[in-house]
Scaffold this motif. Structure first.
Motif, short mmCIF file in Angstrom:
data_model
loop_
_atom_site.label_atom_id
_atom_site.label_comp_id
_atom_site.label_asym_id
_atom_site.label_seq_id
_atom_site.Cartn_x
_atom_site.Cartn_y
_atom_site.Cartn_z
N HIS A 18 1.26 -0.87 -0.38
CA HIS A 18 0.13 0.07 0.06
C HIS A 18 0.44 0.93 0.11
O HIS A 18 1.75 1.18 0.13
N VAL A 19 0.62 1.93 -0.84
CA VAL A 19 1.08 3.44 -0.98
C VAL A 19 0.09 4.52 -0.32
O VAL A 19 -1.40 4.32 -0.12
N LEU A 20 0.85 5.73 0.65
CA LEU A 20 -0.13 6.43 1.14
C LEU A 20 0.11 7.21 0.50
O LEU A 20 0.53 8.26 0.38
N VAL A 21 -1.26 8.42 0.19
CA VAL A 21 -1.29 9.63 -1.16
C VAL A 21 -1.79 10.45 -0.05
O VAL A 21 -3.16 10.43 -0.15
N LEU A 33 -4.61 8.63 1.76
CA LEU A 33 -5.66 7.88 1.12
C LEU A 33 -4.83 6.32 1.11
O LEU A 33 -3.54 6.58 0.72
N LYS A 34 -5.18 5.51 1.57
CA LYS A 34 -4.80 3.90 1.22
C LYS A 34 -4.77 3.60 0.42
O LYS A 34 -5.86 2.58 -0.18
N VAL A 35 -3.62 3.68 -1.24
CA VAL A 35 -4.09 3.13 -2.53
C VAL A 35 -2.55 1.57 -1.88
O VAL A 35 -2.23 1.81 -2.51
N PRO A 36 -3.76 0.71 -2.81
CA PRO A 36 -3.24 -0.83 -2.73
C PRO A 36 -2.44 -0.60 -4.67
O PRO A 36 -2.63 0.35 -5.09
N ARG A 37 -1.19 -1.11 -3.90
CA ARG A 37 0.32 -0.72 -5.12
C ARG A 37 0.18 -2.58 -5.84
O ARG A 37 0.92 -3.80 -4.81
N ARG A 38 -0.91 -3.23 -6.63
CA ARG A 38 -0.19 -5.05 -7.25
C ARG A 38 0.79 -5.51 -7.64
O ARG A 38 1.62 -4.49 -8.73
N LYS A 39 1.48 -6.40 -7.61
CA LYS A 39 2.50 -7.00 -8.49
C LYS A 39 2.14 -8.10 -8.40
O LYS A 39 1.39 -8.96 -7.54
N TYR A 40 2.31 -8.49 -9.52
CA TYR A 40 1.75 -10.02 -10.35
C TYR A 40 3.32 -10.72 -10.56
O TYR A 40 4.12 -10.27 -10.76
N TYR A 41 3.36 -11.68 -10.86
CA TYR A 41 4.24 -12.87 -11.61
C TYR A 41 4.18 -13.30 -13.01
O TYR A 41 2.71 -14.00 -13.08
N CYS A 42 4.72 -13.14 -14.01
CA CYS A 42 4.69 -13.62 -15.05
C CYS A 42 5.36 -14.81 -15.07
O CYS A 42 6.69 -15.10 -14.83
N VAL A 52 0.71 -0.65 -13.60
CA VAL A 52 1.14 1.28 -13.53
C VAL A 52 -0.76 2.04 -13.65
O VAL A 52 -1.44 1.09 -13.94
N GLY A 53 -0.55 2.77 -13.09
CA GLY A 53 -1.79 3.78 -13.06
C GLY A 53 -1.98 3.50 -12.35
O GLY A 53 -2.22 2.72 -10.96
N SER A 54 -3.04 4.65 -11.64
CA SER A 54 -3.49 4.99 -10.26
C SER A 54 -4.90 4.23 -10.01
O SER A 54 -5.98 4.04 -11.10
N PRO A 55 -5.67 3.71 -9.13
CA PRO A 55 -6.71 3.26 -9.65
C PRO A 55 -7.88 4.63 -8.56
O PRO A 55 -8.59 4.76 -9.50
#
Length: 59
Positions: A18-21, A33-42, A52-55
């Motif tokens: 989470h990133v605080l904005v 605001l506590k914004v989730p930052r998702r990391k995926y595995y390819c 990428v991008g902000s919700p």
């Protein structure tokens, strides 16, 4: 989501941080605001791209 490196479709979520904005103050109090930052595995290239991008939408 598509991998940023090999451009293949991925949907395997690795983890979420989470990133605080900072938002506008309300009644003189700071608002964050506590914004989730998702990391995926390819599976194709073995990398961990971050979403990428902000919700959040700007007004």
């Amino acid at each position: 989501m598509n991998c940023l490196h090999c451009h293949k479709y991925i949907d395997h979520l690795h983890n979420t941080s989470h990133v605080l904005v900072r938002d506008l103050s309300i009644f003189g109090r700071l608002v964050y605001l506590k914004v989730p930052r998702r990391k995926y595995y390819c599976n194709d290239c073995g990398r961990y791209p971050t979403q990428v991008g902000s919700p959040l939408k700007t007004v």
